[in-house]
Write a protein that holds these residues in place. Structure first.
Motif, PDB file in Angstrom:
ATOM      1  N   THR A 116     -51.419 -13.508   8.684  1.00 13.76           N
ATOM      2  CA  THR A 116     -51.878 -12.939   7.633  1.00 13.76           C
ATOM      3  C   THR A 116     -53.531 -12.804   7.740  1.00 13.76           C
ATOM      4  O   THR A 116     -54.045 -13.620   8.475  1.00 13.76           O
ATOM      5  CB  THR A 116     -51.574 -13.204   6.102  1.00 13.76           C
ATOM      6  N   TRP A 117     -54.034 -11.869   6.900  1.00 11.33           N
ATOM      7  CA  TRP A 117     -55.326 -11.928   6.898  1.00 11.33           C
ATOM      8  C   TRP A 117     -56.053 -13.186   6.389  1.00 11.33           C
ATOM      9  O   TRP A 117     -57.058 -13.901   6.931  1.00 11.33           O
ATOM     10  CB  TRP A 117     -56.047 -10.562   5.990  1.00 11.33           C
ATOM     11  N   ALA A 118     -55.524 -13.966   5.435  1.00 16.53           N
ATOM     12  CA  ALA A 118     -55.934 -15.118   4.885  1.00 16.53           C
ATOM     13  C   ALA A 118     -55.813 -16.210   6.085  1.00 16.53           C
ATOM     14  O   ALA A 118     -56.699 -17.296   5.938  1.00 16.53           O
ATOM     15  CB  ALA A 118     -54.770 -15.672   3.916  1.00 16.53           C
ATOM     16  N   ASP A 119     -55.135 -16.096   7.258  1.00 16.06           N
ATOM     17  CA  ASP A 119     -55.259 -17.052   8.253  1.00 16.06           C
ATOM     18  C   ASP A 119     -56.509 -16.937   8.892  1.00 16.06           C
ATOM     19  O   ASP A 119     -57.055 -18.032   9.218  1.00 16.06           O
ATOM     20  CB  ASP A 119     -54.244 -16.683   9.326  1.00 16.06           C
ATOM     21  N   VAL A 120     -57.280 -15.709   8.795  1.00 16.91           N
ATOM     22  CA  VAL A 120     -58.459 -15.728   9.589  1.00 16.91           C
ATOM     23  C   VAL A 120     -59.712 -16.837   8.651  1.00 16.91           C
ATOM     24  O   VAL A 120     -60.260 -17.361   9.355  1.00 16.91           O
ATOM     25  CB  VAL A 120     -59.066 -14.292   9.700  1.00 16.91           C
ATOM     26  N   GLY A 121     -59.161 -16.496   7.430  1.00 13.13           N
ATOM     27  CA  GLY A 121     -60.009 -17.618   6.503  1.00 13.13           C
ATOM     28  C   GLY A 121     -59.785 -19.016   6.649  1.00 13.13           C
ATOM     29  O   GLY A 121     -60.461 -19.831   7.067  1.00 13.13           O
ATOM     30  N   ALA A 122     -58.506 -19.361   6.637  1.00 15.64           N
ATOM     31  CA  ALA A 122     -57.875 -20.810   6.917  1.00 15.64           C
ATOM     32  C   ALA A 122     -58.127 -21.402   8.201  1.00 15.64           C
ATOM     33  O   ALA A 122     -58.469 -22.494   8.392  1.00 15.64           O
ATOM     34  CB  ALA A 122     -56.383 -20.818   6.581  1.00 15.64           C
ATOM     35  N   LEU A 167     -64.325 -16.260   2.888  1.00 18.13           N
ATOM     36  CA  LEU A 167     -63.328 -15.436   2.890  1.00 18.13           C
ATOM     37  C   LEU A 167     -62.268 -16.060   1.999  1.00 18.13           C
ATOM     38  O   LEU A 167     -61.429 -15.196   1.137  1.00 18.13           O
ATOM     39  CB  LEU A 167     -62.736 -15.327   4.309  1.00 18.13           C
ATOM     40  N   LEU A 168     -61.800 -17.230   2.032  1.00 15.90           N
ATOM     41  CA  LEU A 168     -60.877 -17.950   1.297  1.00 15.90           C
ATOM     42  C   LEU A 168     -60.974 -17.795  -0.058  1.00 15.90           C
ATOM     43  O   LEU A 168     -60.399 -17.508  -1.153  1.00 15.90           O
ATOM     44  CB  LEU A 168     -60.354 -19.435   1.603  1.00 15.90           C
ATOM     45  N   MET A 181     -51.449 -15.935  -0.691  1.00 15.75           N
ATOM     46  CA  MET A 181     -51.554 -15.602   0.559  1.00 15.75           C
ATOM     47  C   MET A 181     -52.468 -16.758   1.386  1.00 15.75           C
ATOM     48  O   MET A 181     -52.327 -17.259   2.137  1.00 15.75           O
ATOM     49  CB  MET A 181     -51.988 -14.319   0.891  1.00 15.75           C
ATOM     50  N   ALA A 182     -53.485 -16.920   0.351  1.00 16.03           N
ATOM     51  CA  ALA A 182     -54.592 -18.277   0.927  1.00 16.03           C
ATOM     52  C   ALA A 182     -53.884 -19.511   0.872  1.00 16.03           C
ATOM     53  O   ALA A 182     -53.970 -20.169   1.877  1.00 16.03           O
ATOM     54  CB  ALA A 182     -55.600 -18.086  -0.176  1.00 16.03           C
ATOM     55  N   GLN A 183     -52.917 -19.700  -0.259  1.00 12.27           N
ATOM     56  CA  GLN A 183     -52.325 -20.908  -0.079  1.00 12.27           C
ATOM     57  C   GLN A 183     -51.478 -21.283   0.982  1.00 12.27           C
ATOM     58  O   GLN A 183     -51.385 -22.243   1.625  1.00 12.27           O
ATOM     59  CB  GLN A 183     -51.507 -21.239  -1.419  1.00 12.27           C
TER      60      GLN A 183
END
Ligand code: FAQ
Length: 311
Positions: A116-122, A167-168, A181-183
Protein backbone atom coordinates in the motif's frame (compact mmCIF):
# COMPACT_ATOMS: atom_id res chain seq x y z
CA UNK A 1 59.02 -6.80 1.86
CA UNK A 2 55.52 -8.11 2.56
CA UNK A 3 56.22 -8.12 6.32
CA UNK A 4 57.09 -4.41 6.18
CA UNK A 5 53.98 -3.64 4.13
CA UNK A 6 51.83 -5.55 6.59
CA UNK A 7 53.43 -3.72 9.52
CA UNK A 8 52.69 -0.39 7.84
CA UNK A 9 49.06 -1.42 7.20
CA UNK A 10 48.65 -2.52 10.81
CA UNK A 11 50.20 0.71 12.08
CA UNK A 12 47.69 2.80 10.10
CA UNK A 13 44.79 0.75 11.49
CA UNK A 14 46.17 0.91 15.04
CA UNK A 15 46.53 4.71 14.80
CA UNK A 16 42.91 4.88 13.54
CA UNK A 17 44.17 6.35 10.27
CA UNK A 18 42.75 5.95 6.80
CA UNK A 19 43.77 3.38 4.20
CA UNK A 20 43.85 4.96 0.73
CA UNK A 21 43.58 3.30 -2.73
CA UNK A 22 47.34 3.26 -3.37
CA UNK A 23 48.21 1.71 0.00
CA UNK A 24 49.13 -1.96 0.15
CA UNK A 25 46.45 -4.02 1.92
CA UNK A 26 46.19 -7.68 2.90
CA UNK A 27 44.12 -9.60 0.34
CA UNK A 28 41.52 -10.56 2.98
CA UNK A 29 40.94 -6.88 3.88
CA UNK A 30 40.47 -6.02 0.22
CA UNK A 31 38.15 -8.96 -0.44
CA UNK A 32 36.03 -8.30 2.63
CA UNK A 33 35.62 -4.63 1.74
CA UNK A 34 34.70 -5.45 -1.86
CA UNK A 35 32.15 -7.99 -0.53
CA UNK A 36 30.51 -5.48 1.82
CA UNK A 37 30.67 -2.49 -0.55
CA UNK A 38 29.29 -4.50 -3.50
CA UNK A 39 26.43 -5.78 -1.34
CA UNK A 40 25.82 -2.21 -0.21
CA UNK A 41 25.85 -0.87 -3.81
CA UNK A 42 23.51 -3.66 -4.96
CA UNK A 43 21.14 -2.83 -2.07
CA UNK A 44 20.96 0.77 -3.21
CA UNK A 45 20.07 -0.01 -6.80
CA UNK A 46 17.77 -2.99 -6.20
CA UNK A 47 16.27 -1.01 -3.29
CA UNK A 48 14.82 1.40 -5.84
CA UNK A 49 12.35 -1.25 -6.99
CA UNK A 50 9.91 -1.43 -4.05
CA UNK A 51 9.58 2.36 -4.29
CA UNK A 52 9.31 2.85 -8.04
CA UNK A 53 6.30 0.56 -7.69
CA UNK A 54 4.49 3.60 -6.18
CA UNK A 55 5.93 6.46 -8.25
CA UNK A 56 3.02 6.57 -10.68
CA UNK A 57 0.47 6.24 -7.89
CA UNK A 58 1.75 8.82 -5.39
CA UNK A 59 -1.27 10.67 -3.97
CA UNK A 60 -0.03 14.21 -4.78
CA UNK A 61 2.52 16.03 -6.91
CA UNK A 62 4.48 16.92 -3.77
CA UNK A 63 4.69 13.27 -2.64
CA UNK A 64 5.65 12.19 -6.14
CA UNK A 65 8.46 14.78 -6.36
CA UNK A 66 9.81 13.67 -2.97
CA UNK A 67 9.71 9.98 -3.92
CA UNK A 68 11.38 10.66 -7.28
CA UNK A 69 14.18 12.52 -5.51
CA UNK A 70 14.63 9.65 -3.06
CA UNK A 71 14.84 7.03 -5.80
CA UNK A 72 17.35 9.18 -7.72
CA UNK A 73 19.45 9.56 -4.56
CA UNK A 74 19.62 5.77 -4.31
CA UNK A 75 20.85 5.45 -7.88
CA UNK A 76 23.52 8.03 -6.97
CA UNK A 77 24.53 6.06 -3.86
CA UNK A 78 24.89 2.97 -6.02
CA UNK A 79 27.18 4.89 -8.36
CA UNK A 80 29.46 6.18 -5.57
CA UNK A 81 29.67 2.74 -4.06
CA UNK A 82 30.52 0.93 -7.31
CA UNK A 83 33.13 3.66 -7.76
CA UNK A 84 34.53 2.91 -4.29
CA UNK A 85 34.70 -0.81 -5.13
CA UNK A 86 36.63 0.09 -8.29
CA UNK A 87 39.29 1.85 -6.20
CA UNK A 88 39.89 -1.60 -4.67
CA UNK A 89 40.46 -3.14 -8.09
CA UNK A 90 36.94 -4.54 -8.54
CA UNK A 91 35.40 -4.45 -11.99
CA UNK A 92 31.89 -2.94 -12.13
CA UNK A 93 30.68 -5.28 -14.87
CA UNK A 94 31.84 -8.28 -12.83
CA UNK A 95 30.05 -7.02 -9.73
CA UNK A 96 26.83 -6.59 -11.69
CA UNK A 97 27.25 -10.07 -13.22
CA UNK A 98 27.65 -11.48 -9.71
CA UNK A 99 24.43 -9.73 -8.65
CA UNK A 100 22.53 -10.95 -11.69
CA UNK A 101 23.73 -14.53 -11.20
CA UNK A 102 22.94 -14.50 -7.47
CA UNK A 103 26.60 -14.84 -6.40
CA UNK A 104 26.44 -11.50 -4.58
CA UNK A 105 23.51 -10.40 -2.47
CA UNK A 106 21.63 -7.28 -1.48
CA UNK A 107 19.88 -6.65 1.83
CA UNK A 108 16.99 -8.96 2.67
CA UNK A 109 14.31 -6.30 3.33
CA UNK A 110 14.24 -5.42 -0.39
CA UNK A 111 12.63 -8.81 -1.07
CA UNK A 112 9.39 -7.82 0.68
CA UNK A 113 6.51 -6.24 -1.25
CA UNK A 114 5.19 -2.67 -0.89
CA UNK A 115 1.47 -3.44 -0.75
CA UNK A 116 0.00 0.00 0.00
CA UNK A 117 1.02 3.67 -0.13
CA UNK A 118 1.69 3.49 3.63
CA UNK A 119 4.48 0.99 2.86
CA UNK A 120 6.40 3.79 1.16
CA UNK A 121 6.34 5.65 4.49
CA UNK A 122 7.05 2.65 6.71
CA UNK A 123 9.84 1.44 4.43
CA UNK A 124 11.54 4.83 4.62
CA UNK A 125 10.93 5.50 8.30
CA UNK A 126 12.12 2.04 9.39
CA UNK A 127 14.62 0.79 6.80
CA UNK A 128 16.21 4.15 6.00
CA UNK A 129 16.23 4.79 9.76
CA UNK A 130 18.08 1.47 10.20
CA UNK A 131 20.41 2.34 7.31
CA UNK A 132 21.37 5.62 9.02
CA UNK A 133 22.10 3.87 12.33
CA UNK A 134 24.19 1.25 10.52
CA UNK A 135 26.01 3.62 8.18
CA UNK A 136 26.86 6.61 10.40
CA UNK A 137 29.69 4.56 12.02
CA UNK A 138 30.84 3.61 8.49
CA UNK A 139 31.73 7.32 8.01
CA UNK A 140 34.67 6.42 10.28
CA UNK A 141 35.49 3.21 8.41
CA UNK A 142 39.21 2.60 7.93
CA UNK A 143 38.92 2.64 4.14
CA UNK A 144 39.06 6.34 3.17
CA UNK A 145 36.95 6.33 -0.02
CA UNK A 146 34.17 4.28 1.66
CA UNK A 147 34.18 6.52 4.75
CA UNK A 148 34.00 9.71 2.66
CA UNK A 149 31.22 8.37 0.42
CA UNK A 150 29.20 7.53 3.53
CA UNK A 151 29.12 11.16 4.71
CA UNK A 152 26.93 12.30 1.83
CA UNK A 153 25.01 9.02 1.68
CA UNK A 154 24.07 9.37 5.37
CA UNK A 155 22.88 12.96 4.92
CA UNK A 156 20.61 11.85 2.09
CA UNK A 157 19.40 8.77 3.99
CA UNK A 158 18.46 11.04 6.92
CA UNK A 159 16.27 13.06 4.57
CA UNK A 160 14.70 9.81 3.34
CA UNK A 161 14.03 8.74 6.90
CA UNK A 162 12.39 12.05 7.78
CA UNK A 163 10.16 12.11 4.72
CA UNK A 164 9.01 8.58 5.66
CA UNK A 165 8.14 9.83 9.14
CA UNK A 166 6.30 12.79 7.62
CA UNK A 167 4.34 10.55 5.23
CA UNK A 168 3.28 8.24 8.08
CA UNK A 169 2.44 11.22 10.30
CA UNK A 170 0.02 12.45 7.65
CA UNK A 171 -1.64 9.02 7.55
CA UNK A 172 -1.80 8.57 11.33
CA UNK A 173 -3.47 12.00 11.54
CA UNK A 174 -5.90 11.14 8.74
CA UNK A 175 -9.01 8.98 8.44
CA UNK A 176 -9.44 5.72 10.42
CA UNK A 177 -8.71 3.84 7.20
CA UNK A 178 -5.44 5.74 6.70
CA UNK A 179 -4.52 5.06 10.32
CA UNK A 180 -5.13 1.34 9.85
CA UNK A 181 -3.07 1.37 6.66
CA UNK A 182 -0.13 3.03 8.48
CA UNK A 183 -0.30 0.53 11.34
CA UNK A 184 -0.50 -2.43 8.96
CA UNK A 185 2.58 -1.24 7.06
CA UNK A 186 4.56 -0.73 10.29
CA UNK A 187 3.52 -4.24 11.41
CA UNK A 188 4.98 -5.74 8.22
CA UNK A 189 8.20 -3.69 8.02
CA UNK A 190 9.35 -3.89 11.65
CA UNK A 191 10.97 -7.33 11.49
CA UNK A 192 12.64 -6.84 8.09
CA UNK A 193 14.14 -3.59 9.48
CA UNK A 194 15.50 -5.39 12.58
CA UNK A 195 16.98 -8.09 10.33
CA UNK A 196 18.86 -5.46 8.27
CA UNK A 197 21.57 -5.30 10.92
CA UNK A 198 22.54 -8.88 10.15
CA UNK A 199 22.69 -12.05 12.26
CA UNK A 200 23.35 -11.99 16.03
CA UNK A 201 26.99 -11.45 16.94
CA UNK A 202 27.76 -15.12 17.70
CA UNK A 203 26.56 -16.06 14.22
CA UNK A 204 28.15 -13.15 12.34
CA UNK A 205 30.95 -14.54 10.19
CA UNK A 206 32.64 -11.23 9.35
CA UNK A 207 32.14 -8.93 12.36
CA UNK A 208 35.18 -9.90 14.44
CA UNK A 209 37.64 -9.35 11.62
CA UNK A 210 35.82 -6.28 10.27
CA UNK A 211 35.92 -4.71 13.74
CA UNK A 212 39.61 -5.53 14.15
CA UNK A 213 40.24 -3.81 10.81
CA UNK A 214 37.92 -0.94 11.82
CA UNK A 215 35.74 -1.39 8.78
CA UNK A 216 32.88 -1.87 11.25
CA UNK A 217 32.86 -0.11 14.63
CA UNK A 218 30.01 -1.90 16.42
CA UNK A 219 28.47 -5.36 16.45
CA UNK A 220 25.23 -6.04 14.56
CA UNK A 221 23.46 -6.42 17.94
CA UNK A 222 24.73 -3.10 19.32
CA UNK A 223 23.43 -1.25 16.26
CA UNK A 224 20.11 -3.13 16.33
CA UNK A 225 19.65 -2.10 19.99
CA UNK A 226 20.45 1.52 19.16
CA UNK A 227 17.84 1.43 16.40
CA UNK A 228 15.13 0.01 18.69
CA UNK A 229 15.89 2.65 21.36
CA UNK A 230 15.51 5.41 18.75
CA UNK A 231 12.32 3.98 17.23
CA UNK A 232 10.21 3.58 20.38
CA UNK A 233 9.73 7.32 21.11
CA UNK A 234 9.28 8.02 17.40
CA UNK A 235 6.51 5.38 17.19
CA UNK A 236 4.83 7.04 20.19
CA UNK A 237 5.02 10.43 18.48
CA UNK A 238 3.54 8.94 15.31
CA UNK A 239 0.77 7.11 17.13
CA UNK A 240 1.65 3.65 15.86
CA UNK A 241 2.31 0.52 17.90
CA UNK A 242 5.48 -1.46 17.22
CA UNK A 243 4.40 -5.10 16.72
CA UNK A 244 6.29 -6.68 19.62
CA UNK A 245 4.58 -7.49 22.94
CA UNK A 246 8.01 -8.01 24.56
CA UNK A 247 9.04 -4.41 23.89
CA UNK A 248 9.67 -2.83 27.32
CA UNK A 249 12.12 -0.43 28.93
CA UNK A 250 14.75 -2.27 30.96
CA UNK A 251 15.98 0.03 33.72
CA UNK A 252 18.99 -2.14 34.55
CA UNK A 253 20.27 -2.19 31.00
CA UNK A 254 19.16 1.35 30.14
CA UNK A 255 17.74 -0.01 26.86
CA UNK A 256 14.48 -1.41 25.51
CA UNK A 257 14.08 -5.20 25.58
CA UNK A 258 12.68 -6.55 22.31
CA UNK A 259 12.10 -9.80 20.40
CA UNK A 260 14.62 -10.63 17.71
CA UNK A 261 13.39 -11.13 14.16
CA UNK A 262 13.03 -14.69 12.85
CA UNK A 263 16.61 -15.66 11.94
CA UNK A 264 15.48 -18.69 9.93
CA UNK A 265 13.35 -16.38 7.81
CA UNK A 266 16.36 -14.08 7.28
CA UNK A 267 18.44 -17.07 6.15
CA UNK A 268 15.69 -18.18 3.76
CA UNK A 269 15.28 -14.71 2.25
CA UNK A 270 19.06 -14.26 1.87
CA UNK A 271 19.25 -17.68 0.21
CA UNK A 272 16.79 -16.46 -2.44
CA UNK A 273 13.44 -17.63 -1.12
CA UNK A 274 11.71 -14.43 0.01
CA UNK A 275 8.37 -13.14 -1.31
CA UNK A 276 9.93 -11.04 -4.12
CA UNK A 277 13.50 -12.35 -4.69
CA UNK A 278 12.85 -13.77 -8.15
CA UNK A 279 10.90 -10.72 -9.29
CA UNK A 280 13.59 -8.28 -8.04
CA UNK A 281 16.49 -10.10 -9.74
CA UNK A 282 14.56 -10.65 -12.99
CA UNK A 283 13.62 -6.96 -13.11
CA UNK A 284 17.24 -5.93 -12.44
CA UNK A 285 18.53 -8.20 -15.22
CA UNK A 286 15.97 -6.83 -17.66
CA UNK A 287 16.80 -3.22 -16.75
CA UNK A 288 20.49 -4.01 -17.35
CA UNK A 289 19.80 -5.60 -20.74
CA UNK A 290 17.41 -2.82 -21.79
CA UNK A 291 20.03 -0.23 -20.78
CA UNK A 292 22.84 -1.78 -22.89
CA UNK A 293 22.38 0.78 -25.68
CA UNK A 294 22.72 3.67 -23.19
CA UNK A 295 26.03 2.30 -21.87
CA UNK A 296 27.28 1.73 -25.44
CA UNK A 297 26.29 5.26 -26.49
CA UNK A 298 27.98 6.76 -23.41
CA UNK A 299 31.17 4.81 -24.12
CA UNK A 300 31.16 5.90 -27.79
CA UNK A 301 30.67 9.51 -26.71
CA UNK A 302 33.53 9.30 -24.20
CA UNK A 303 35.83 7.72 -26.82
CA UNK A 304 35.01 10.46 -29.32
CA UNK A 305 35.92 13.15 -26.79
CA UNK A 306 39.16 11.48 -25.70
CA UNK A 307 40.15 10.97 -29.37
CA UNK A 308 39.49 14.67 -30.04
CA UNK A 309 41.50 15.70 -26.97
CA UNK A 310 44.40 13.50 -28.16
CA UNK A 311 44.29 14.90 -31.72
N1 FAQ B 1 20.41 -9.14 4.19
O1 FAQ B 1 28.96 -11.67 9.12
P1 FAQ B 1 27.81 -10.79 8.86
C1 FAQ B 1 19.63 1.53 1.57
C2 FAQ B 1 24.80 -11.50 5.16
S1 FAQ B 1 19.99 -0.10 1.70
C3 FAQ B 1 21.17 -9.89 3.37
O2 FAQ B 1 27.21 -10.09 10.03
P2 FAQ B 1 28.75 -8.26 7.81
C4 FAQ B 1 18.80 1.94 0.41
C5 FAQ B 1 26.17 -10.86 5.07
O3 FAQ B 1 26.32 -10.12 3.86
C6 FAQ B 1 21.13 -0.17 3.00
N2 FAQ B 1 22.33 -10.43 3.75
O4 FAQ B 1 28.19 -9.75 7.69
C7 FAQ B 1 17.36 1.84 0.62
C8 FAQ B 1 27.05 -12.07 5.15
O5 FAQ B 1 26.96 -12.78 3.91
P3 FAQ B 1 28.23 -12.99 2.92
C9 FAQ B 1 22.46 -0.56 2.48
C10 FAQ B 1 22.73 -10.20 5.02
O6 FAQ B 1 29.10 -7.82 6.44
C11 FAQ B 1 16.75 2.11 1.82
C12 FAQ B 1 26.31 -12.97 6.13
O7 FAQ B 1 24.95 -12.54 6.08
N3 FAQ B 1 23.38 -0.60 3.57
O8 FAQ B 1 20.04 2.29 2.34
C13 FAQ B 1 22.00 -9.40 5.89
O9 FAQ B 1 29.79 -8.18 8.87
C14 FAQ B 1 15.35 2.01 1.93
C15 FAQ B 1 26.86 -12.90 7.54
O10 FAQ B 1 26.65 -11.60 8.14
C16 FAQ B 1 24.31 -1.56 3.68
O11 FAQ B 1 24.35 -2.47 2.90
C17 FAQ B 1 20.78 -8.87 5.45
N4 FAQ B 1 20.00 -8.11 6.23
O12 FAQ B 1 27.49 -7.42 8.33
C18 FAQ B 1 16.59 1.50 -0.46
C19 FAQ B 1 25.27 -1.41 4.82
N5 FAQ B 1 22.66 -9.34 7.05
O13 FAQ B 1 28.63 -11.59 2.50
C20 FAQ B 1 15.21 1.43 -0.35
C21 FAQ B 1 26.62 -2.04 4.54
C22 FAQ B 1 23.77 -10.08 6.91
O14 FAQ B 1 29.28 -13.67 3.71
C23 FAQ B 1 14.60 1.68 0.86
N6 FAQ B 1 26.73 -3.40 5.02
N7 FAQ B 1 23.81 -10.59 5.68
O15 FAQ B 1 27.66 -13.81 1.79
C24 FAQ B 1 26.94 -3.70 6.32
O16 FAQ B 1 27.00 -2.86 7.19
C25 FAQ B 1 27.18 -5.14 6.65
O17 FAQ B 1 27.54 -5.82 5.49
C26 FAQ B 1 25.95 -5.85 7.33
C27 FAQ B 1 26.32 -7.33 7.58
C28 FAQ B 1 25.61 -5.19 8.65
C29 FAQ B 1 24.74 -5.84 6.42
Amino acid sequence: TEAELLARFEAIIAADGKIEPRDWVPERYRASLVRQIAQHAHSEIVGMQPETNWLTRAPSLRRKAILLAKVQDEAGHGLYLYGVAETLGADREELLDALHQGRQKYLSFINYPTLTWADVGALAWLTDGAAVVNQVPLCRSSYGPYARAMVRVCKEESFHHRQGFDLLWTLTHGSPEQQRMAQDAVNRWWDPALAMFGPPHQRSTHSAKSMEWRIKRFTNDELRQRFVDICVPQAEALGVTLPDSALAWNTDRGHYDFSPPDWDELARVVAGDGPCNRQRVAHRRKAHEDGAWVREAAMAHARKHSDRAAA
